[in-house]
Design an enzyme around this catalytic site. Structure first.
Site, short mmCIF file in Angstrom:
data_model
loop_
_atom_site.label_atom_id
_atom_site.label_comp_id
_atom_site.label_asym_id
_atom_site.label_seq_id
_atom_site.Cartn_x
_atom_site.Cartn_y
_atom_site.Cartn_z
N SER A 140 -57.11 82.57 5.55
CA SER A 140 -56.94 82.72 7.44
C SER A 140 -57.25 83.89 7.42
O SER A 140 -57.27 84.90 6.48
CB SER A 140 -55.36 82.07 7.56
OG SER A 140 -55.49 82.52 8.52
N TYR A 153 -46.21 83.74 6.61
CA TYR A 153 -47.40 82.58 6.58
C TYR A 153 -48.60 83.72 6.17
O TYR A 153 -49.09 83.31 5.30
CB TYR A 153 -47.27 82.04 8.35
CG TYR A 153 -49.33 81.32 8.20
CD1 TYR A 153 -49.33 79.80 7.85
CD2 TYR A 153 -50.35 82.10 8.55
CE1 TYR A 153 -50.73 79.64 7.61
CE2 TYR A 153 -51.10 81.30 9.00
CZ TYR A 153 -52.00 80.15 8.40
OH TYR A 153 -52.91 79.97 8.14
#
Length: 245
Positions: A140, A153
């Site tokens: 990501s 995350y």
């Protein structure tokens, strides 16, 4: 679609979002896909829509190593090989650390890190025996930078990049390619995993403003897969043109 036709591709998290969009694009290009996800009804519906054999979908929770192994074994049973392993399943329950959402931290570690490792472990023996294959792991933009509320995350997605780089260096004797794809805001169900209302509202607003279609990710997979065998696309980082962060 050169380099896509007849390749056997296993995709986790295939019932929606990035995985679903990639399955659609690859099937359109002539690939043979085997799809895994927890939501079997959605997988079966997708398989029917794409004209896949009912055996081409497997209920798969990537936090369970035996289920990931069973998914890959299904590809071997159906097609005799695995050419690409796309470790796509992921969750993103953002929250500030001070709110102590420890169970969500555990979930992100189990899905985003261990799920990728289980995918690698399931595919590697077949690819090393074949002396050919490609492992594509999904990181990501958050794997490159961290912001308030995304510490855990971002840590899991950074871990995916570190694991993938180690993998890249180790698999050279086996002619295996490895790719990391790090998307920015893409229109998927990922923000729905956020349980904190204020954080959820902010992220949904951000996605509504910036998110681009999931096929943008699928095109990145297609690009990495379709290169000649002597070209190894190691990392793709992309964002919506309007996304600053």
């Amino acid at each position: 679609m050169e380099g896509i036709k007849d390749k056997v591709v296993v995709i986790t998290g295939a019932s929606s979002g990035l995985g679903e969009a990639t399955a659609r694009r690859l099937v359109n290009g002539g690939a043979k896909v085997v799809l895994g996800a927890r939501r079997m009804e959605r997988l079966q519906s997708l398989a029917q829509e794409l004209g896949l054999d009912e055996q081409a979908v497997v209920k798969t929770d990537v936090t369970q190593r035996d289920q990931v192994e069973a998914l890959v074994e299904r590809a071997i049973q159906l097609h005799g090989r695995i050419d690409v392993m796309l470790n796509n399943a992921g969750v993103m329950p953002h929250s500030p650390l001070e709110r102590l959402k420890v169970e969500e931290w555990d979930q992100m570690i189990d899905v985003n890190i261990k799920g990728v490792l289980y995918g690698i472990a399931a595919a590697m023996p077949h690819m090393t025996a074949q002396k050919n294959g490609q492992i594509i792991n999904v990181s990501s933009v958050a794997g490159h930078k961290v912001g308030p509320g995304s510490a855990v995350y971002a840590a899991t997605k950074h871990a995916v990049r570190v694991i993938s780089e180690g993998l890249r260096q180790e698999v050279k004797p086996y002619n295996i390619r490895s790719t990391i794809i790090s998307p920015g805001a893409v229109d998927t169900e990922l923000p729905n995993s956020i349980s904190e209302n204020d954080v959820s509202e902010a992220i949904h607003d951000f996605y509504e403003q910036y998110a681009i279609p999931a096929d943008s990710f699928a095109r990145s997979v297609e690009f990495a897969m379709s290169q000649p065998e002597d070209v190894d696309i190691n990392e793709i980082l992309f964002r919506p043109t309007s996304q600053v962060l």
